[in-house]
Design a protein around this motif. Structure first.
Motif, PDB file in Angstrom:
ATOM      1  N   UNK A 191      45.470  35.718  53.751  1.00  0.00           N
ATOM      2  CA  UNK A 191      45.674  36.072  52.613  1.00  0.00           C
ATOM      3  C   UNK A 191      44.473  36.714  52.002  1.00  0.00           C
ATOM      4  N   UNK A 192      45.566  37.110  50.954  1.00  0.00           N
ATOM      5  CA  UNK A 192      44.897  38.575  50.896  1.00  0.00           C
ATOM      6  C   UNK A 192      44.675  37.929  48.904  1.00  0.00           C
ATOM      7  N   UNK A 193      43.567  38.325  48.010  1.00  0.00           N
ATOM      8  CA  UNK A 193      43.492  38.304  46.883  1.00  0.00           C
ATOM      9  C   UNK A 193      42.654  38.733  45.559  1.00  0.00           C
ATOM     10  N   UNK A 194      43.817  38.497  45.330  1.00  0.00           N
ATOM     11  CA  UNK A 194      42.867  38.861  43.834  1.00  0.00           C
ATOM     12  C   UNK A 194      43.079  38.268  42.638  1.00  0.00           C
ATOM     13  N   UNK A 195      41.733  38.762  41.681  1.00  0.00           N
ATOM     14  CA  UNK A 195      41.384  37.632  40.194  1.00  0.00           C
ATOM     15  C   UNK A 195      40.844  38.319  39.505  1.00  0.00           C
ATOM     16  N   UNK A 196      42.669  38.543  38.907  1.00  0.00           N
ATOM     17  CA  UNK A 196      42.795  39.464  37.217  1.00  0.00           C
ATOM     18  C   UNK A 196      44.294  38.739  36.946  1.00  0.00           C
ATOM     19  N   UNK A 197      44.586  39.177  35.842  1.00  0.00           N
ATOM     20  CA  UNK A 197      45.455  38.820  35.127  1.00  0.00           C
ATOM     21  C   UNK A 197      47.157  39.806  36.014  1.00  0.00           C
ATOM     22  N   UNK A 198      48.208  39.210  35.943  1.00  0.00           N
ATOM     23  CA  UNK A 198      49.273  39.551  36.693  1.00  0.00           C
ATOM     24  C   UNK A 198      49.652  40.756  36.098  1.00  0.00           C
TER      25      UNK A 198
END
Length: 211
Positions: free
Chosen positions: A55-62
């Motif tokens: 799983x790749x993740x990014x914290x921030x708004x869509x």
């Protein structure tokens, strides 16, 4: 409205989960269970998601750019309006989308499923009652043993050899006998047991693939 039951190949395909909470975790796990390459985007993401393999993740708004190249999208945010916005953007781009608990914004729904190897049984109530789908899943789970998955794999490995047998009735009988014996034994057949069935008129002497 009943949903058409269609099994989709997700192995190695990019899928997006918009949301980082418990619901997003469950959806990411389901997608990973079928080999999808999952990206999770949210302003806050659970540590359990961050630790998930594959799983790749990014914290921030869509943002709309997150949809580029995605084969499938799940909108699992706490904000229903944001989920609706994701759904609209996906439909404009003809990307299959599921908005959790917003059936009107769903192009597909997640079934309750039982999986053993590549054998999958799935149940849906058309989004009306998860309790019904979970009930059916519970009834099926005792029948979906590990042996079923192993037998399916064995039948798949024998498929090329069986396909060369004529007539069609012979092929059907071979498949049924391998499966029936496996159920009786409670395990896949040994190399010798499998050869006994495959070495019959209509078959060819080729190597049998077994684990």
């Amino acid at each position: 409205m009943a949903y058409f039951p269609m099994f989709v190949q997700l192995e190695g395909r990019p899928c997006l989960v918009a949301g980082g909470g418990r619901v997003a975790l469950r959806k990411a796990r389901a997608l990973r269970d079928f080999g999808a390459l999952v990206t999770v985007v949210a302003d806050k993401i659970l540590e359990d998601i961050k630790r998930m393999e594959g799983v790749v993740w990014r914290e921030g708004n869509f943002c709309p750019a997150d949809l580029k190249g995605q084969a499938l999208v799940v909108a699992a945010m706490d904000d229903k309006e944001e989920n609706h916005r994701v759904s609209v953007l996906c439909r404009e781009r003809r990307i299959p989308v599921n908005a959790v608990d917003q059936i009107e914004d769903c192009g597909f729904i997640f079934p309750a499923y039982v999986k053993q190897g590549e054998v999958v049984a799935a149940f849906s109530s058309g989004g009306q009652s998860p309790a019904v789908a979970q009930y059916l899943k519970g009834r099926m789970e005792p029948e979906m043993t590990e042996t079923l998955g192993e037998l399916a794999a064995q039948l798949g490995k024998a498929r090329e050899r069986v396909k060369k047998m004529e007539p069609a009735e012979v092929r059907k009988g071979v498949y049924e006998e391998i499966f029936r014996r496996g159920l009786e034994f409670g395990r896949p057949l040994s190399r010798e047991e499998l050869e006994e069935i495959l070495a019959r008129p209509g078959g060819e002497e080729t190597e049998i693939l077994t684990d």
